[in-house]
Design a protein around this motif. Structure first.
Motif, PDB file in Angstrom:
ATOM      1  N   ARG A 138      -4.540  12.099  -7.373  1.00  0.00           N
ATOM      2  CA  ARG A 138      -5.776  12.158  -6.584  1.00  0.00           C
ATOM      3  C   ARG A 138      -6.612  13.403  -6.879  1.00  0.00           C
ATOM      4  O   ARG A 138      -7.834  13.337  -6.862  1.00  0.00           O
ATOM      5  CB  ARG A 138      -5.439  12.093  -5.085  1.00  0.00           C
ATOM      6  CG  ARG A 138      -4.876  10.757  -4.672  1.00  0.00           C
ATOM      7  CD  ARG A 138      -4.876  10.626  -3.173  1.00  0.00           C
ATOM      8  NE  ARG A 138      -4.270   9.373  -2.764  1.00  0.00           N
ATOM      9  CZ  ARG A 138      -4.322   8.918  -1.531  1.00  0.00           C
ATOM     10  NH1 ARG A 138      -4.938   9.612  -0.587  1.00  0.00           N
ATOM     11  NH2 ARG A 138      -3.750   7.773  -1.210  1.00  0.00           N
ATOM     12  N   ALA A 156      -0.606  -3.251  -9.933  1.00  0.00           N
ATOM     13  CA  ALA A 156      -0.665  -3.737  -8.551  1.00  0.00           C
ATOM     14  C   ALA A 156      -2.000  -4.380  -8.232  1.00  0.00           C
ATOM     15  O   ALA A 156      -3.039  -4.010  -8.783  1.00  0.00           O
ATOM     16  CB  ALA A 156      -0.402  -2.570  -7.584  1.00  0.00           C
ATOM     17  N   VAL A 185      -3.661  -5.131  -4.582  1.00  0.00           N
ATOM     18  CA  VAL A 185      -3.424  -4.938  -3.153  1.00  0.00           C
ATOM     19  C   VAL A 185      -4.637  -5.405  -2.354  1.00  0.00           C
ATOM     20  O   VAL A 185      -5.759  -4.969  -2.613  1.00  0.00           O
ATOM     21  CB  VAL A 185      -3.148  -3.444  -2.838  1.00  0.00           C
ATOM     22  CG1 VAL A 185      -2.823  -3.256  -1.370  1.00  0.00           C
ATOM     23  CG2 VAL A 185      -2.010  -2.923  -3.695  1.00  0.00           C
ATOM     24  N   GLU A 186      -4.390  -6.281  -1.410  1.00  0.00           N
ATOM     25  CA  GLU A 186      -5.452  -6.852  -0.560  1.00  0.00           C
ATOM     26  C   GLU A 186      -6.544  -7.507  -1.403  1.00  0.00           C
ATOM     27  O   GLU A 186      -6.327  -7.860  -2.558  1.00  0.00           O
ATOM     28  CB  GLU A 186      -5.993  -5.796   0.405  1.00  0.00           C
ATOM     29  CG  GLU A 186      -4.902  -5.349   1.391  1.00  0.00           C
ATOM     30  CD  GLU A 186      -5.322  -4.237   2.317  1.00  0.00           C
ATOM     31  OE1 GLU A 186      -5.049  -4.354   3.506  1.00  0.00           O
ATOM     32  OE2 GLU A 186      -5.910  -3.245   1.830  1.00  0.00           O
ATOM     33  N   GLU A 187      -7.738  -7.637  -0.836  1.00  0.00           N
ATOM     34  CA  GLU A 187      -8.766  -8.426  -1.527  1.00  0.00           C
ATOM     35  C   GLU A 187      -9.278  -7.689  -2.780  1.00  0.00           C
ATOM     36  O   GLU A 187      -9.296  -6.454  -2.802  1.00  0.00           O
ATOM     37  CB  GLU A 187      -9.935  -8.762  -0.574  1.00  0.00           C
ATOM     38  CG  GLU A 187     -10.961  -7.689  -0.371  1.00  0.00           C
ATOM     39  CD  GLU A 187     -10.566  -6.618   0.637  1.00  0.00           C
ATOM     40  OE1 GLU A 187     -11.455  -5.872   1.052  1.00  0.00           O
ATOM     41  OE2 GLU A 187      -9.373  -6.518   0.997  1.00  0.00           O
ATOM     42  N   ARG A 209       0.840  -1.208   0.000  1.00  0.00           N
ATOM     43  CA  ARG A 209       0.000   0.000   0.000  1.00  0.00           C
ATOM     44  C   ARG A 209       0.875   1.259   0.000  1.00  0.00           C
ATOM     45  O   ARG A 209       0.552   2.244  -0.667  1.00  0.00           O
ATOM     46  CB  ARG A 209      -0.930  -0.004   1.223  1.00  0.00           C
ATOM     47  CG  ARG A 209      -2.040  -1.072   1.140  1.00  0.00           C
ATOM     48  CD  ARG A 209      -2.782  -1.250   2.463  1.00  0.00           C
ATOM     49  NE  ARG A 209      -3.129   0.024   3.062  1.00  0.00           N
ATOM     50  CZ  ARG A 209      -4.104   0.812   2.619  1.00  0.00           C
ATOM     51  NH1 ARG A 209      -4.831   0.428   1.593  1.00  0.00           N
ATOM     52  NH2 ARG A 209      -4.351   1.950   3.199  1.00  0.00           N
ATOM     53  N   VAL A 244     -11.472  -5.792  -5.250  1.00  0.00           N
ATOM     54  CA  VAL A 244     -12.704  -4.997  -5.120  1.00  0.00           C
ATOM     55  C   VAL A 244     -13.007  -4.286  -6.437  1.00  0.00           C
ATOM     56  O   VAL A 244     -12.170  -3.587  -6.983  1.00  0.00           O
ATOM     57  CB  VAL A 244     -12.608  -3.943  -3.983  1.00  0.00           C
ATOM     58  CG1 VAL A 244     -12.858  -4.565  -2.647  1.00  0.00           C
ATOM     59  CG2 VAL A 244     -11.265  -3.239  -4.009  1.00  0.00           C
ATOM     60  N   PHE A 245     -14.210  -4.513  -6.915  1.00  0.00           N
ATOM     61  CA  PHE A 245     -14.667  -3.868  -8.153  1.00  0.00           C
ATOM     62  C   PHE A 245     -16.124  -3.477  -7.951  1.00  0.00           C
ATOM     63  O   PHE A 245     -16.736  -3.821  -6.938  1.00  0.00           O
ATOM     64  CB  PHE A 245     -14.547  -4.844  -9.329  1.00  0.00           C
ATOM     65  CG  PHE A 245     -13.125  -5.178  -9.685  1.00  0.00           C
ATOM     66  CD1 PHE A 245     -12.413  -4.399 -10.568  1.00  0.00           C
ATOM     67  CD2 PHE A 245     -12.503  -6.278  -9.119  1.00  0.00           C
ATOM     68  CE1 PHE A 245     -11.102  -4.700 -10.884  1.00  0.00           C
ATOM     69  CE2 PHE A 245     -11.193  -6.587  -9.423  1.00  0.00           C
ATOM     70  CZ  PHE A 245     -10.494  -5.798 -10.313  1.00  0.00           C
ATOM     71  N   ARG A 298      -9.748   2.091  -4.312  1.00  0.00           N
ATOM     72  CA  ARG A 298      -8.369   1.596  -4.305  1.00  0.00           C
ATOM     73  C   ARG A 298      -7.937   1.240  -5.740  1.00  0.00           C
ATOM     74  O   ARG A 298      -6.879   1.657  -6.198  1.00  0.00           O
ATOM     75  CB  ARG A 298      -8.311   0.358  -3.412  1.00  0.00           C
ATOM     76  CG  ARG A 298      -6.920  -0.166  -3.184  1.00  0.00           C
ATOM     77  CD  ARG A 298      -6.961  -1.574  -2.676  1.00  0.00           C
ATOM     78  NE  ARG A 298      -7.765  -1.727  -1.485  1.00  0.00           N
ATOM     79  CZ  ARG A 298      -8.318  -2.884  -1.124  1.00  0.00           C
ATOM     80  NH1 ARG A 298      -8.189  -3.954  -1.872  1.00  0.00           N
ATOM     81  NH2 ARG A 298      -9.035  -2.962  -0.027  1.00  0.00           N
ATOM     82  N   LEU A 318      -1.267   4.299  -1.765  1.00  0.00           N
ATOM     83  CA  LEU A 318      -2.581   4.251  -1.103  1.00  0.00           C
ATOM     84  C   LEU A 318      -2.444   4.691   0.340  1.00  0.00           C
ATOM     85  O   LEU A 318      -3.394   5.152   0.968  1.00  0.00           O
ATOM     86  CB  LEU A 318      -3.158   2.834  -1.170  1.00  0.00           C
ATOM     87  CG  LEU A 318      -3.542   2.327  -2.556  1.00  0.00           C
ATOM     88  CD1 LEU A 318      -3.960   0.875  -2.514  1.00  0.00           C
ATOM     89  CD2 LEU A 318      -4.667   3.180  -3.152  1.00  0.00           C
ATOM     90  N   VAL A 359       2.486   1.884  -3.545  1.00  0.00           N
ATOM     91  CA  VAL A 359       1.621   2.410  -4.617  1.00  0.00           C
ATOM     92  C   VAL A 359       0.872   3.683  -4.202  1.00  0.00           C
ATOM     93  O   VAL A 359       0.003   4.159  -4.932  1.00  0.00           O
ATOM     94  CB  VAL A 359       0.613   1.353  -5.105  1.00  0.00           C
ATOM     95  CG1 VAL A 359       1.333   0.195  -5.752  1.00  0.00           C
ATOM     96  CG2 VAL A 359      -0.282   0.871  -3.967  1.00  0.00           C
TER      97      VAL A 359
END
Lengths: 249, 318
Positions: free
Chosen positions: B151, A85, A87-89, A52, A91-92, B142, A57, A55
């Motif tokens: 951003r 990348a 990153v983690e689970e 994270r 999500v869309f 994310r 975040l 990148v």
């Protein structure tokens, strides 16, 4: 030796329900350009937080980061077009098809439609990509996230547990794909808690615990030459970390 | 930037909340227009005949009073009254029994036109907040930031999409309401001289429809929650007078969001300012014009947007 990722004294303090928690604690890391490399550690060791931070975040509390020779997060937009990348689970947007999700991400990143079709086919999502993301299986979600990470055909690919939710066949395909990228001179950094995966695909490894580097080097140097069975993974990681802590105390 | 705005517009128009808002706004506009046209329809022959009969019966009942008045108008109606005053005041007319008002665009603007504008704005505020809130709830922001890491651009593109999308929805709803009424008024041979007044009301409504949802979006980006943003907007709107009451400053009524919204939509509004200390209740009635009202709304929205943007640039994204 060219360096793809360099962190010096990287530190991240997170706000927790009770006070603060140090997720990354003075991490020094150098990942050479080209090949497949791993950030190996137990759950909660700070692996995902490192990705994270890389990148943008998350912002570091202290320390410096360079991606492909560019300091981040100050010049992150310069380098992100060359970085993919996951990153983690995954999500869309649930109400969009997998293809639509990828098309929108590709358009935002300035990537053409043909690349979307290519990654969909590469990840074996041709059929699933037509359906809404909300109805995807865990494995399909993981594949779609990998497809999104590959959209920019990046020089540097950062993957958080890339084979975690895949069936054995799917995991083998991904491992093969990562190895191909590494052999083609691209850089892949993956995080995992699975030493067997590291032995299978990686050229070098950073062993992390409590946000710190415990050991780093070639896979053989860090993990030894003993080939462990998949079922022995947790205990192997525990014993690895235990021996390293004993060695440093 | 145009590419990013296109992406965000595609996401905005595909949102289920936005789709629901569009349907409700257009259907409500149609119903409002139908109700307005129906309630102001011309009288039928049967209605006129009935009214005549009722007037005739009422005149018969009042005959004694009229006779008495004609004999001495001043006693019954006051000094200076004449016989013609007796007929005018006491003899029931057919029109007294035809009470439905004809279609007047200016009056419509102040009633159903205003109600529709407020309803559409409320719906768009919810849509704007939900657009940002759903990104945080699903954590899909994310992925978006991995595709475009600048951003400020992401924040602006989303704001532009909310503004443009809301403008289109508001324009559709207002067109569904006003276009048929304008045609009906012309067909009925009624005056449409209030046209420019209505046009400016529509323009001001569209301006607010393009800005207010962006304020709600900015709040949702700040709180990272649809419920938090919508709750704050409507909470403050409804409870503003209660919240402003304890302040040691007098004459704070002009800060109430609803007064500013009504003044902006109508051109000006009268409001009761309970925080004033003066003689009678009449002195507490104040007039708020659209320009100061517009300035208040613009400043509040700009402050919320600036806070939201600054926060989004710096804070970690889960």
């Amino acid at each position: 030796m060219a360096v793809a990722i360099r962190t010096v004294g990287l530190r991240k303090v997170l706000r927790a329900q009770r006070g603060r928690r140090v997720a990354v604690d003075g991490l020094d890391m150098e990942v050479p350009a080209g090949g497949v490399h791993a950030l190996l550690g137990a759950p909660g060791a700070g692996r995902s937080e490192v990705l994270r931070l890389l990148v943008g975040l998350s912002r570091p509390t202290a320390g410096t980061i360079e991606l492909l020779g560019v300091p981040v997060p100050s010049r992150l937009p310069e380098v992100m077009p060359r970085v993919g990348a996951m990153v983690e689970e995954p999500v869309f947007t649930g109400s969009f098809s997998g293809r639509r999700n990828l098309l929108l991400l590709a358009r935002a990143a300035g990537v053409g439609r043909d690349r979307v079709d290519a990654v969909i086919e590469r990840l074996g999502l041709s059929e699933a990509a037509r359906h809404h993301f909300a109805g995807y299986s865990v494995g399909e979600r993981q594949r779609l996230a990998l497809a999104a990470a590959l959209l920019k055909d990046p020089e540097l690919l950062l993957l958080d547990e890339p084979t975690a939710d895949l069936d054995p066949a799917g995991a083998r395909e991904v491992v093969t794909m990562l190895r191909e990228r590494g052999d083609a001179g691209r850089t892949v950094l993956l995080t995992t808690d699975d030493p067997a995966l590291v032995r299978q695909v990686c050229d070098s490894v950073h062993l992390v615990d409590e946000g710190r580097t415990v050991a780093a080097g070639s896979v053989t140097d860090v993990l030894g030459e003993v080939r462990m069975e998949m079922t022995a993974v947790p205990s192997e990681l525990e014993s690895l970390l235990g021996s390293r802590h004993e060695g440093t105390s | 930037m145009r590419r990013l705005v296109g992406v965000e517009l595609a996401r905005f128009r595909s949102s289920r909340v936005v789709l629901a808002v569009l349907v409700v706004a257009v259907v409500a506009a149609g119903l409002f227009a139908f109700r307005t046209a129906y309630d102001s329809r011309p009288f039928s022959r049967a209605e006129v005949a009935t009214a005549r009969a009722q007037a005739s019966m009422a005149a018969e009942a009042k005959r004694g009073d009229v006779k008495e008045c004609l004999a001495d108008p001043a006693t019954m109606l006051g000094p200076g009254a004449t016989a013609s005053d007796c007929r005018a005041d006491l003899v029931p007319q057919t029109t007294d029994f035809l009470t439905r008002a004809p279609l007047r665009l200016r009056v419509v603007m102040q009633n159903n036109g205003l109600h529709l504008a407020v309803l559409v704005l409320v719906l768009l505020v919810v849509a704007g907040a939900a657009f940002a809130g759903s990104d945080w709830a699903s954590r899909s922001l994310r992925n978006q930031l991995l595709a475009e890491s600048r951003r400020t651009r992401v924040w602006l593109a989303k704001a532009a999409a909310v503004s443009l999308g809301s403008l289109v929805i508001a324009a559709l709803a207002l067109a569904v309401f006003w276009v048929p009424l304008r045609i009906i008024a012309a067909e009925r041979g009624l005056s449409v001289t209030a046209g420019s007044l209505v046009v400016w009301h529509i323009v001001r409504t569209l301006v607010l429809a393009a800005v207010a949802p962006v304020g709600a979006y900015a709040l949702a980006m700040l709180f990272r929650s649809t419920v938090g943003a919508v709750g704050l907007v409507f909470g403050v709107s409804l409870a503003a007078e209660v919240l402003l009451g304890p302040l040691p400053v007098r004459g704070t009524g002009w800060l109430t969001p609803s007064h500013n919204v009504f003044a902006w939509l109508l051109g000006s509004t009268h409001y009761f300012d309970a925080s004033l200390r003066c003689g009678g209740p009449d002195c507490k009635i104040r007039v708020l014009d659209m320009w100061p009202a517009g300035a208040v709304l613009a400043v509040v929205t700009a402050v919320v947007m600036a806070l939201s943007w600054a926060d989004f640039r710096r804070r970690d994204v889960p």
